[in-house]
Design an enzyme around this catalytic site. Sequence first.
Site, mmCIF file in Angstrom:
data_model
loop_
_atom_site.group_PDB
_atom_site.id
_atom_site.type_symbol
_atom_site.label_atom_id
_atom_site.label_comp_id
_atom_site.label_asym_id
_atom_site.label_seq_id
_atom_site.Cartn_x
_atom_site.Cartn_y
_atom_site.Cartn_z
ATOM 1 N N GLU A 25 6.717 -0.533 4.016
ATOM 2 C CA GLU A 25 5.965 -1.411 4.920
ATOM 3 C C GLU A 25 5.796 -2.780 4.269
ATOM 4 O O GLU A 25 5.648 -2.879 3.055
ATOM 5 C CB GLU A 25 4.601 -0.773 5.235
ATOM 6 C CG GLU A 25 4.778 0.563 5.949
ATOM 7 C CD GLU A 25 3.464 1.248 6.324
ATOM 8 O OE1 GLU A 25 2.395 0.708 6.027
ATOM 9 O OE2 GLU A 25 3.535 2.330 6.944
ATOM 10 N N ASP A 30 -0.518 24.520 10.418
ATOM 11 C CA ASP A 30 -1.095 23.994 9.180
ATOM 12 C C ASP A 30 -0.771 24.995 8.072
ATOM 13 O O ASP A 30 -0.630 26.198 8.345
ATOM 14 C CB ASP A 30 -2.625 23.843 9.317
ATOM 15 C CG ASP A 30 -3.202 22.887 8.271
ATOM 16 O OD1 ASP A 30 -3.653 21.780 8.660
ATOM 17 O OD2 ASP A 30 -3.199 23.236 7.066
ATOM 18 N N SER A 90 1.089 9.427 10.429
ATOM 19 C CA SER A 90 0.628 9.976 9.135
ATOM 20 C C SER A 90 1.161 9.112 8.000
ATOM 21 O O SER A 90 0.503 8.149 7.603
ATOM 22 C CB SER A 90 1.041 11.439 8.986
ATOM 23 O OG SER A 90 2.453 11.597 9.008
ATOM 24 N N HIS A 130 1.111 0.076 11.435
ATOM 25 C CA HIS A 130 0.135 0.866 10.658
ATOM 26 C C HIS A 130 -1.307 0.479 11.031
ATOM 27 O O HIS A 130 -2.101 0.075 10.165
ATOM 28 C CB HIS A 130 0.384 0.688 9.153
ATOM 29 C CG HIS A 130 -0.194 1.807 8.331
ATOM 30 N ND1 HIS A 130 0.373 2.237 7.146
ATOM 31 C CD2 HIS A 130 -1.286 2.599 8.503
ATOM 32 C CE1 HIS A 130 -0.349 3.215 6.644
ATOM 33 N NE2 HIS A 130 -1.370 3.455 7.460
#
Length: 468
Positions: free
Chosen positions: A316, A228, A286, A346
């Site tokens: 999408e 991270d 993500s 999704h």
Amino acid sequence: MSSAKDIAMSAALERSFSNNLSVSPSATFHSPPSSFLSGGLPRRTTMPKPLKPFNTEDIKILLLENVNQTGRDILTAQGYQVEFLKTSLPEDQLIEKIRDVHVIGIRSKTKLTEKVLREAKNLLVIGCFCIGTNQVDLEYAASHGIAVFNSPFANSRSVAELVIAEIIMLARQLGDRSNEMHRGTWNKVSSKCWEIRGKTLGIVGYGHIGSQLSVLAESMGMSVIYYDVLTLMAIGTAKQVPTLQALLQEADFVTLHVPETPETKNMISSKEFEQMKTGAYLINASRGTVVDIPALIKAMRGGKIAGAALDVYPHEPAANGDYFNAQLNQWGEELRGLNNIILTPHIGGSTEEAQRAIGVEVADALVRYINQGSTVGSVNMPEVTMRSLTLDEPNHARVIYIHRNVPGVLRKVTEILSGHNVDRQITDSKGKVAYLMADVSTVNTDDIKTIHDSLDLLNSRILTRVLY
Ligand SMILES: NC(=O)C1=CN([C@@H]2O[C@H](COP(=O)(O)OP(=O)(O)OC[C@H]3O[C@@H](n4cnc5c(N)ncnc54)[C@H](O)[C@@H]3O)[C@@H](O)[C@H]2O)C=CC1
Ligand SMILES: O=C(O)CCC(=O)C(=O)O
């Protein structure tokens, strides 16, 4: 009872500056509610007083992308006009619709770009009924006084559970076996099928989803490492690694849980696939921009990557049933032809639990913002709130002044409010935008108009609302 003078004043106000107290050119000014300027003994009650610059039925809300019933019910119960659509809208239709509304509710597909928001002359607030807010130009919205709210973690668990399922599915090639059976082929194999116990999961982005996933994965016997940009407390026996490369070199499964930002665009591309272990797996739930898909196709064809699960894509479809084809994403056909690849539309956050919770959380935030001016939970405004005014505070008004964060503003606002008793006031800033909230008492409708118009004339003004 209101005096004849008060009633006349209200009526005159209604005629003379309809539209002015509100920010909406289409909304009319209505006489204050009965709690306002009422004579007689004050009612001793601590019931919160709804503060509305409009009649509630004048607030127009457009909900796109099948926002959950829980959210729709909360907004409808307020008396707002709620239009609900199951899909998102193409840009031209979105622009037409957004001109008219005070509130828009979306999920991840509706792009609220500067071009669209420029047309949204009446828009007060945007509700993202999801986690991600990358689909909204947050800075443009803030600089035009439009607050944006989301639901920061109500679907995190659902995504984490989906990823756990996918780890096992990929390790056991379940998608392929199931497809074969659907085609009538019995293909019982154990070659290159693995248990997940003892394997290493590499989590990129150790936020709400990543850390929740960490707990689930460890409980199933996996070792967890994470990367991270922030130094974050490890949960359980997970270990933070210093670089993405270190994670890619060590993990058997790599799963991505970072937001869509310029830094995460194509974060996993040819170089990163090279750094991964041969036979490793990739999971992306993500955003579609995070993985370079042609590079993934190459890495899978070459045998470097043994399987992948994708829930998100760079482009999408706007609605269910729209074909996921080469027009949307050139490599669609090639992707579908790969072995051991799970493609989902999704659905990471698509569970009844998550959607219900998101509906409640975001709709509540919208109501608080519309009726009380509270920005708590906003992702693009300073977070400011004060206790509700109550029904035993009849002749009060709440002044909200969203302004450019420049020197000297507070002095001017104080001058404007100085003739009144300011019961409480709070102000905060975020970047270039500041948000001031003040409750003033013993004001009449003339005072409200004067305060509103005086604030509206200041150079620093982005948006003035007076709630009463
Ligand atoms: N597939 C789906 O249906 C869903 C997808 N999402 C996506 O998942 C993303 C992550 O969600 P949360 O865990 O709730 O977000 P979060 O904000 O709690 O965590 C994101 C983490 O990524 C880290 N990060 C940011 N940039 C990074 C970089 N360049 N390199 C490494 N780490 C970086 C942050 O420091 C943070 O710890 C969301 O932004 C959203 O795009 C979220 C919910 C549902
Ligand atoms: O299905 C949705 O509403 C979008 C989920 C998502 O990607 C998010 O919450 O960021």
